[in-house]
Motif scaffolding. Structure first.
Motif, PDB file in Angstrom:
ATOM      1  N   ARG B  49       0.822  -1.207   0.000  1.00  0.00           N
ATOM      2  CA  ARG B  49       0.000   0.000   0.000  1.00  0.00           C
ATOM      3  C   ARG B  49       0.858   1.259   0.000  1.00  0.00           C
ATOM      4  O   ARG B  49       0.453   2.290  -0.542  1.00  0.00           O
ATOM      5  CB  ARG B  49      -0.954  -0.016   1.186  1.00  0.00           C
ATOM      6  CG  ARG B  49      -2.009  -1.136   1.073  1.00  0.00           C
ATOM      7  CD  ARG B  49      -2.658  -1.434   2.410  1.00  0.00           C
ATOM      8  NE  ARG B  49      -3.303  -0.251   2.954  1.00  0.00           N
ATOM      9  CZ  ARG B  49      -4.515   0.146   2.596  1.00  0.00           C
ATOM     10  NH1 ARG B  49      -5.213  -0.555   1.742  1.00  0.00           N
ATOM     11  NH2 ARG B  49      -5.027   1.246   3.104  1.00  0.00           N
ATOM     12  N   ASN B  52       1.815   2.277  -3.502  1.00  0.00           N
ATOM     13  CA  ASN B  52       0.742   2.940  -4.247  1.00  0.00           C
ATOM     14  C   ASN B  52       0.210   4.188  -3.543  1.00  0.00           C
ATOM     15  O   ASN B  52      -0.893   4.630  -3.789  1.00  0.00           O
ATOM     16  CB  ASN B  52      -0.410   1.956  -4.481  1.00  0.00           C
ATOM     17  CG  ASN B  52      -1.251   2.357  -5.667  1.00  0.00           C
ATOM     18  OD1 ASN B  52      -0.858   3.211  -6.457  1.00  0.00           O
ATOM     19  ND2 ASN B  52      -2.419   1.761  -5.785  1.00  0.00           N
ATOM     20  N   LEU B  54      -1.081   4.662  -0.823  1.00  0.00           N
ATOM     21  CA  LEU B  54      -2.277   4.560   0.013  1.00  0.00           C
ATOM     22  C   LEU B  54      -1.890   4.744   1.476  1.00  0.00           C
ATOM     23  O   LEU B  54      -2.731   5.068   2.312  1.00  0.00           O
ATOM     24  CB  LEU B  54      -2.990   3.215  -0.194  1.00  0.00           C
ATOM     25  CG  LEU B  54      -3.740   3.063  -1.526  1.00  0.00           C
ATOM     26  CD1 LEU B  54      -4.236   1.645  -1.720  1.00  0.00           C
ATOM     27  CD2 LEU B  54      -4.911   4.042  -1.616  1.00  0.00           C
ATOM     28  N   ALA B  87      -2.617  11.517  -7.146  1.00  0.00           N
ATOM     29  CA  ALA B  87      -3.582  10.817  -7.997  1.00  0.00           C
ATOM     30  C   ALA B  87      -2.944  10.491  -9.343  1.00  0.00           C
ATOM     31  O   ALA B  87      -3.110   9.399  -9.884  1.00  0.00           O
ATOM     32  CB  ALA B  87      -4.838  11.657  -8.183  1.00  0.00           C
ATOM     33  N   GLY B  88      -2.196  11.432  -9.891  1.00  0.00           N
ATOM     34  CA  GLY B  88      -1.530  11.226 -11.165  1.00  0.00           C
ATOM     35  C   GLY B  88      -0.568  10.050 -11.113  1.00  0.00           C
ATOM     36  O   GLY B  88      -0.460   9.271 -12.056  1.00  0.00           O
ATOM     37  N   ARG B  90      -0.722   7.509  -8.966  1.00  0.00           N
ATOM     38  CA  ARG B  90      -1.461   6.262  -8.774  1.00  0.00           C
ATOM     39  C   ARG B  90      -2.000   5.741 -10.102  1.00  0.00           C
ATOM     40  O   ARG B  90      -2.136   4.542 -10.294  1.00  0.00           O
ATOM     41  CB  ARG B  90      -2.636   6.483  -7.826  1.00  0.00           C
ATOM     42  CG  ARG B  90      -2.233   6.600  -6.387  1.00  0.00           C
ATOM     43  CD  ARG B  90      -3.471   6.460  -5.530  1.00  0.00           C
ATOM     44  NE  ARG B  90      -3.190   6.778  -4.150  1.00  0.00           N
ATOM     45  CZ  ARG B  90      -3.773   7.767  -3.480  1.00  0.00           C
ATOM     46  NH1 ARG B  90      -4.665   8.524  -4.070  1.00  0.00           N
ATOM     47  NH2 ARG B  90      -3.468   7.991  -2.230  1.00  0.00           N
ATOM     48  N   ALA B  91      -2.320   6.680 -11.008  1.00  0.00           N
ATOM     49  CA  ALA B  91      -2.897   6.278 -12.287  1.00  0.00           C
ATOM     50  C   ALA B  91      -1.925   5.402 -13.071  1.00  0.00           C
ATOM     51  O   ALA B  91      -2.334   4.649 -13.945  1.00  0.00           O
ATOM     52  CB  ALA B  91      -3.273   7.519 -13.098  1.00  0.00           C
ATOM     53  N   MET B  95      -3.589  -1.725  -9.198  1.00  0.00           N
ATOM     54  CA  MET B  95      -3.643  -2.455  -7.935  1.00  0.00           C
ATOM     55  C   MET B  95      -4.846  -3.390  -7.919  1.00  0.00           C
ATOM     56  O   MET B  95      -5.940  -3.023  -8.318  1.00  0.00           O
ATOM     57  CB  MET B  95      -3.712  -1.487  -6.760  1.00  0.00           C
ATOM     58  CG  MET B  95      -3.606  -2.184  -5.416  1.00  0.00           C
ATOM     59  SD  MET B  95      -2.884  -1.118  -4.175  1.00  0.00           S
ATOM     60  CE  MET B  95      -2.791  -2.226  -2.776  1.00  0.00           C
ATOM     61  N   PHE B  97      -7.021  -5.987  -5.363  1.00  0.00           N
ATOM     62  CA  PHE B  97      -7.223  -6.159  -3.924  1.00  0.00           C
ATOM     63  C   PHE B  97      -7.702  -7.568  -3.581  1.00  0.00           C
ATOM     64  O   PHE B  97      -8.300  -8.257  -4.408  1.00  0.00           O
ATOM     65  CB  PHE B  97      -8.262  -5.153  -3.423  1.00  0.00           C
ATOM     66  CG  PHE B  97      -7.848  -3.717  -3.617  1.00  0.00           C
ATOM     67  CD1 PHE B  97      -7.209  -3.024  -2.594  1.00  0.00           C
ATOM     68  CD2 PHE B  97      -8.089  -3.068  -4.818  1.00  0.00           C
ATOM     69  CE1 PHE B  97      -6.824  -1.711  -2.777  1.00  0.00           C
ATOM     70  CE2 PHE B  97      -7.706  -1.752  -4.997  1.00  0.00           C
ATOM     71  CZ  PHE B  97      -7.074  -1.072  -3.978  1.00  0.00           C
TER      72      PHE B  97
END
Lengths: 298, 254
Positions: B49, B52, B54, B87-88, B90-91, B95, B97
């Motif tokens: 996480r 990414n 998170l 956000a950019g 992460r795109a 991922m 889950f």
């Protein structure tokens, strides 16, 4: 169903005596008798039902009912918009936004709506002019009722929306964020649509409440149906007759909305279960085709 | 070698007073598959996480494709990234889950086109075309209009993989992708992951599937108690573990 081949003839259907419910019959009779007594009491009283019926379609009463519906719809719409705004605001990580949202909910949920209506209506006493305009001219009964009812409703809706947002699994937000969606988009496209399933039923309840609470606008000269009724009864003195006229109109409005509500809730349950439940009409049609569903409903 | 796709140097992460990651060192080369193994609570998922964005890293350095995660460095100073910048990033990372997390109010196709259309600005028509191709690739061409509730767990997870692939990520993260599945559905998801690995996708996979790790993993990392206990090729770590803790763990799961 998966069934292995050659299981022989199917066993006979069971025949059993269903459980009897004698007390249901007893209670039904008791209720019918009580209802009959009530109807008799009212029909032999001095109430002139003809008057009640006559005014049902009277011009000012019908337009009053229209105004009740109008103010309820616009005030509820304002309430929903404010509710979403302040529910999201309360969850904001910006302390100013969340503080303002808390203050809004605290004040408008903590004071009576009638008091708020009177405050808006009498705003001219505090600010005689707003932006160079005469406040009394701006603050018509309609505007005052809209602000009073709508802003008050917003505080309640904010709590309903907050509960709805909280009901959506956090994994949904994470999955959306992992796809690169920014917060606003996650809220609008992923979280809010799923929260609707939780938000819609109590919102329908709020609207039914609004239809009736709008009668408080009576106190600030807004010509909704209750005001229209009392205007007439103050002239002809048939107070109870006209109250019943207004009552019938409220029942018409709330009953009609219940039907709308059913279909709206059905619409928002998409994806929550594998198939949508039948509408009452579909159920009736199905019953006409296949006969009565087998088995007694308990 | 080229820049590692994931590079962790002494990565620390705490939740309150509990230190979950106690200095992780790890490198994942582009085009390779790294399998993270370890008992629950060892920090595997938390580390995934962090990659990414998170979770925020408390100390140490973590970078993806040469860029720091969560921060921007100018001179000696670190600047926190803005929401939109995160956000950019992460795109560019896909991922998957454990519990699929498909959007239940959208069809399989809707789930897949959502991010390409709304985040990348691809036309709906092109996105739908791509989505159909992806669904075909994961063997679900006939489930285009199905809602997640109408799909089995294995099918849902394959849609979730297609959804992640639709953003054309340079790195795929899998967080125990088969742990929530009925045993007979595990294979279909692992097959999709195998074919991804064959196509050269860089993957970090948290898993309990030893066979998958042995067959598909280029490196296997065994974690316990928030540290990397042992890392290397599957043959070394799984076949000839050097550490007592690794041996104990493998003895229990195989």
């Amino acid at each position: 169903m998966t069934v292995t081949a050659d299981t022989g003839p199917a066993p006979e259907a069971l025949v059993a005596v269903p459980v009897r419910h004698p007390w249901r019959w007893v209670s039904a009779v008791v209720v019918l008798v009580l209802l009959g007594l009530l109807v008799r009491a009212f029909s032999t009283s001095s109430i002139q039902w003809g008057t009640t019926r006559h005014y049902l379609t009277f011009g000012t009463i019908v337009s009053g009912a229209g105004k009740t519906l109008l103010i309820s719809v616009v005030a509820q719409a304002l309430g929903v918009a404010l509710g979403v705004l302040f529910a999201v605001g309360r969850q904001s990580r910006n302390p100013v936004t969340s503080g303002v949202s808390w203050l809004y909910i605290w004040f408008f949920r903590g004071t009576p709506v009638l008091l708020q209506l009177l405050l808006w209506y009498n705003l001219a006493l505090v600010f005689p002019t707003i932006a160079g305009q005469d406040t009394n001219a701006l603050m018509t009964p309609f505007i005052a009722a809209l602000l009073g009812l709508g802003i008050n409703e917003g505080a309640y809706m904010a709590e309903i929306v907050r509960a709805g947002l909280g009901s959506v699994d956090e994994g949904q937000t994470e999955a959306a964020q992992a796809l690169g969606m920014p917060r606003g988009l996650v809220l609008r496209r992923i979280v809010l649509p799923q929260a609707m399933r939780v938000i819609v039923p109590p919102t329908g309840n709020e609207f039914v409440n609004m239809l009736k609470t709008s009668s408080l606008a009576y106190a600030i000269q807004y010509g909704e149906v209750l005001r229209a009724a009392t205007n007439i009864s103050s002239a002809n003195l048939q107070v109870v007759e006209l109250l019943f006229t207004a009552a019938v109109w409220y029942l018409i409005l709330t009953s009609a909305f219940s039907v709308v509500q059913y279909y709206v809730e059905r619409r928002f349950s998409r994806g929550a279960s594998r198939s949508l439940p039948d509408t009452p009409l579909q159920r009736i049609r199905a019953n006409l085709v296949f006969g009565r569903p087998s088995g007694r409903s308990a | 070698m080229s820049t590692p796709m994931v590079l962790a140097e002494q990565v620390h992460k705490s939740f309150g007073r509990i230190e979950v990651l106690k200095g992780i060192d790890l490198a994942v080369e582009p085009g390779t598959v790294c399998c993270l193994l370890g008992p629950s609570g060892s920090g595997k998922s938390t580390f995934l996480r962090c990659i990414n964005h998170l979770e925020k890293v408390d100390a140490g350095r973590l970078s993806v494709d040469g860029e720091l995660v969560g921060y921007r460095q100018e001179g000696d100073k670190l600047y926190e990234l803005k929401e939109s910048e995160t956000a950019g990033k992460r795109a560019e990372i896909g991922m998957v889950f454990q519990r699929f997390n498909l959007f239940p109010h959208m069809t399989a196709l809707g789930n897949i086109v959502e991010a390409p259309v709304r985040v990348k600005g691809i036309s709906k028509k092109d996105a739908a075309e791509q989505a159909r191709a992806l669904l075909d690739r994961v063997g679900l061409a006939d489930k285009v209009d199905a809602y997640p509730a109408q799909l089995s767990g294995g099918q849902q997870q394959r849609v979730a993989i297609a959804r992640a692939l639709a953003m054309q990520p340079k790195l795929m993260l899998f967080d125990e992708p088969t742990s929530a599945l009925d045993p007979e559905l595990v294979g279909e998801v692992l097959d999709v992951m195998r074919s991804l690995a064959r196509d050269g996708m860089t993957m970090v996979v948290v898993t309990h599937e030893m066979t998958f790790a042995r067959e598909v993993g280029d490196t296997v990392v065994f974690m316990d108690g928030g540290v990397v206990v042992e890392a290397g090729t599957p043959a070394d770590v799984l076949g000839n573990p050097q550490q007592e803790r690794t041996r104990t763990f493998l003895g229990k799961v195989t």
